[in-house]
Structure formats: C-alpha cells, structure tokens
Enzyme design. Structure first.
Site, mmCIF file in Angstrom:
data_model
loop_
_atom_site.group_PDB
_atom_site.id
_atom_site.type_symbol
_atom_site.label_atom_id
_atom_site.label_comp_id
_atom_site.label_asym_id
_atom_site.label_seq_id
_atom_site.Cartn_x
_atom_site.Cartn_y
_atom_site.Cartn_z
ATOM 1 N N LYS A 30 -13.258 -4.496 11.269
ATOM 2 C CA LYS A 30 -14.000 -3.575 10.403
ATOM 3 C C LYS A 30 -15.431 -3.382 10.901
ATOM 4 O O LYS A 30 -15.984 -2.274 10.831
ATOM 5 C CB LYS A 30 -13.979 -4.107 8.975
ATOM 6 C CG LYS A 30 -12.589 -4.137 8.362
ATOM 7 C CD LYS A 30 -12.553 -4.888 7.048
ATOM 8 C CE LYS A 30 -11.148 -4.928 6.461
ATOM 9 N NZ LYS A 30 -11.069 -5.746 5.219
ATOM 10 N N VAL A 77 0.827 -1.205 0.000
ATOM 11 C CA VAL A 77 0.000 0.000 0.000
ATOM 12 C C VAL A 77 0.862 1.257 0.000
ATOM 13 O O VAL A 77 0.644 2.174 -0.793
ATOM 14 C CB VAL A 77 -0.951 0.012 1.208
ATOM 15 C CG1 VAL A 77 -1.738 1.319 1.269
ATOM 16 C CG2 VAL A 77 -1.914 -1.172 1.146
ATOM 17 N N VAL A 118 -11.359 0.294 6.165
ATOM 18 C CA VAL A 118 -12.534 -0.554 5.943
ATOM 19 C C VAL A 118 -12.853 -0.618 4.452
ATOM 20 O O VAL A 118 -13.082 0.400 3.821
ATOM 21 C CB VAL A 118 -13.769 -0.020 6.701
ATOM 22 C CG1 VAL A 118 -14.967 -0.929 6.482
ATOM 23 C CG2 VAL A 118 -13.480 0.115 8.184
#
Length: 433
Positions: free
Chosen positions: A207, A17, A134
């Site tokens: 989440k 990421v 999320v």
C-alpha cells in the site's frame, strides 16, 4: 436521458469482497443506474469452486473459465478481486485487449507491476481504477490522484493495516503480549490463519508503494519500500512508549526529500505522541495523514478492510469507470512524470528510542554518550534505572534527536561492542513530532 442497454460487468472472484460487490450491485441496481446513466448487469462470475452455494447470484452466471469470461468482447468492465500476481495480471491485460476497463482491489499486483498495467490500459484506451487496493472503504486513491492533483504532496503518514493496528492497540490497552493479542485478532477474524503478510508488513508495504507513486508522481515498487513488521514489538516497548506519552503503531511513511530530488517509502513500527491524530486510531481501523503544500494537513479515517467496506470502494470505482465508458473518455491514468529516485532507508532522517541493559556502575553513561557523539548523533533524553534483583545491571533508555538512519544503525552496532552494555533490549523509531 438514461441509456437502456446495460453495461455488462464481469466479476473475477466471489469471496468475502466479491460476494458483497455482487450483493450491492443487485440490491442497489436502480440507484447505480441513476448515478451512472445506464443500468449495470452482472454478466458473469469467475470462481474456483463452482459447487459452492452463493446466495443471491444466479448459478447460470458462475464459471471457472475466467479467461473466456474476460475475452467475451461484450464485457464493459471487469472487477478483479481474486488477489495475487497470477493469473490476475494476465486476466487484467487480457480484459484491456478485449475492450474492457478494470476495477481492481489487488494491492500486491499494483505494487509489483502497476507501471505495466497502466501502460496496457493506456495502450487500449481503458481505465484502471483501484481505490479498494488501499485502506478499504476510505476514499484515498482518488483524492490523491484527482483532488490534490493541483497541489504538491510532501508526506503521507498512515496506519494502513487493520490487523496490526488491532494487535498493537490490544497490547497497549490490555497489557497483553504480542502472541496473546495475535490470538485474539485471529479469533475475531481480523487476522488470517497465516498472518505473515500483515504482521511482517508486506501488506502495508504494498500500500505504501501505491500511495507514494500517486502522491509523488513517480514509480515506486514494493521492493523500494523499507519494511519491518511488528513481531518483535514487546510489552516492554509498549510500556516505554507510554512513559514517553506515546503509543506504538505500524506506520506507512512516504516522504519527499527536503530538496525535492528524491522520495522515501518505509513501513515499520514507531512510537508516536498521544497528541498526534493517528494515536487515537483504535481497533482494526485505518487512517492516513496527508501533508500538502497548499491544502495543509488532511486526515482520512475509516474501516480499512472487510467485505462491505472494501466493496464500497469497488462500487465507487465501478460508477466512475462506467460513466467514463458512456462518455467514451477514460479517466486519469498513471502520472509518473517526476521520475524521482527512491532513497534507501539509511538516508532517511529519523529519531530513535533505544533501550539498553547496562552494567550498574559509574562511567557507563559517559561511555554510551561518547559512542553517540562519535557517530554524530545528538541525544535528546536519557533515563537510567537500577534494578533491585541483585544482577548488578540497570536499564538505560536513550531518545535521540533526528539523524540519518544509517548513523543511528551504526550507533547501535557500536553500543553492542561496549563491555558495559549487556544487551540492546529494544530499538524503535519515534515519529509524528
């Protein structure tokens, strides 16, 4: 008029990421500056292995001293994508103390200690944004926190883990067993070498805690979330669901009680009708179904993981936080004014699909029905089929009406004590009706 002095950004973590965040910041620099009203500059990248070649990143920006980076004082925004509880928690609070706002993708930390992080951000007048925590690229946190802020959300039902959705989808479409589907997910990079966080539901539970907290304006921690994984789901469960016109999904379900006095949050596999919008979510995609009082039913769908999709959510937060910085006014913080208690799973009203191995002889169905009646659980449908293998056993499938989960659990325990019940082959909840 655009400000010429750049806003400085520190990046904590440069894995899948983080590297995508750095790449997009570089390749889309002019667009980001136009949207923000000032250029953004990558001022430092904290990593654990400095010797690793990171294409497109100036080696002079690389450091192993994350603490020194967030303490610099000239950093406007810290992007945290290292994950885990520590040192992420300390680094984030240190960033607030030294004048930086924070964009995080750290679902585990937010689900465990979100209240303290929000309090630290508010104390220092900084932002804490976490859209990427999320459902990857799917805009979900901000719609719940801002777009639906004037509405009353009653239910959030979703598929929020791509690994488990891929596995269950493969079991459904190919007839593969759990182990085979997991092996395929691992080979394709959808599952980690240690898939425990995904397949045991920990990722989805974190989440769910975040979503429940935002949706219901109350504090929900991961320990409040009932959690079951998919490791016990069998090909027989998938086949039973298909016979009912259903499919099996790992669902995160957050609900406001009918009387509005409590909330529940749970993660578990469930059968849902093929007519439900979530039933068509395939492969490693995520989707979340939101039910609000005024807005009605809303569905958010898209890639829930991966470097580029998650980086998209991070950069969206970066733009928002930088705009707030220029306006010298932080965005919305934690909203937990309702202080609603989280009810235990036993209080949740659900339906069950129960598959039993029973003796193939008269009176068995009557005994089973009596157990359900004694537990005050109403039966919706029953299907019994004898076996041709000479075992003298039959398969009995019972689908219940909605009842408290505790009553259904008590029913199963009572069934296990019947002499005519050889075993409970599977138990699964039924949702989405």
């Amino acid at each position: 008029m655009m400000r010429t002095r750049p806003l400085k950004v520190a990046l904590l973590g440069c894995g899948v990421v983080g590297s995508e965040v750095a790449r997009i910041m570089t390749t889309h620099a002019d667009d980001l500056a136009a949207r923000i009203g000032a250029p953004v500059e990558l001022a430092g990248v904290a990593v654990r292995r400095p010797s690793k070649v990171r294409e497109g990143i100036d080696p002079a920006l690389i450091t192993t001293d994350a603490t020194a980076l967030v303490k610099r004082g000239d950093i406007d925004v810290v992007i945290e994508v290292i994950g885990g509880i520590e040192p992420a928690r300390t680094l984030i609070t240190t960033a607030f103390e030294h004048g930086a706002s924070v964009v995080s993708a750290n679902k585990a930390l937010l689900a465990e200690d979100g209240a303290a992080l929000h309090a630290a951000a508010e104390k220092h007048g900084r932002d804490l944004y976490y859209e990427a925590a999320v459902a990857g690229a799917i805009p979900l946190v901000r719609p719940l926190r801002e777009s639906l802020a004037g509405d009353k959300v009653n239910r959030v039902l979703g598929i929020v883990n791509g690994t488990t959705n891929f596995i269950l989808d493969k079991m459904d479409t190919s007839g593969a067993g759990y182990s085979e589907a997991l092996d395929e997910a691992t080979a394709l990079g959808y599952a980690e070498a240690d898939p425990t966080a995904d397949v045991e539901g920990f990722d989805a539970a974190a989440k769910a805690a975040i979503l429940a907290g935002i949706a219901f304006h109350t504090r929900v921690k991961i320990g409040d979330v009932h959690r079951e994984g998919i490791t016990e789901v069998t090909a027989a469960d998938i086949a039973s669901a298909r016979r009912m016109g259903c499919t099996v999904k790992l669902l995160a379900i957050c609900e406001r009680a009918a009387d509005g006095q409590s909330v529940t949050a749970r993660v578990h596999p469930a059968m849902i009708p093929l007519s439900h919008p979530l039933a068509s979510v395939r492969e490693a995609y995520n989707a979340v179904f939101v039910e609000a009082e005024a807005a009605g039913q809303l569905m958010f769908y898209g890639p829930g993981a991966g470097g580029a999709p998650t980086a998209s959510a991070v950069l969206g937060d970066l733009v928002a936080v930088c705009r707030n910085k220029l306006n010298e006014a932080p965005g919305p913080g934690e909203s937990a004014y309702t202080r609603l208690p989280v009810s235990p799973m036993g209080d949740v009203v659900t339906r069950y699909h129960i598959s039993l191995d029973v003796a193939d002889k008269p009176g068995v169905l009557a005994q089973v029905a009596t157990v359900f009646a004694e537990q005050d659980v109403s039966i919706d449908t029953v299907r019994q089929q004898g076996r041709q293998d000479g075992s003298g056993e039959a398969s009995l499938v019972v689908v219940t009406h909605r009842a408290p989960d505790a009553a259904l659990s008590g029913t199963v325990e009572a069934l296990r004590k019947l002499d005519t019940v050889r075993g409970v082959a599977s138990i699964m909840r039924v949702e989405g009706e």
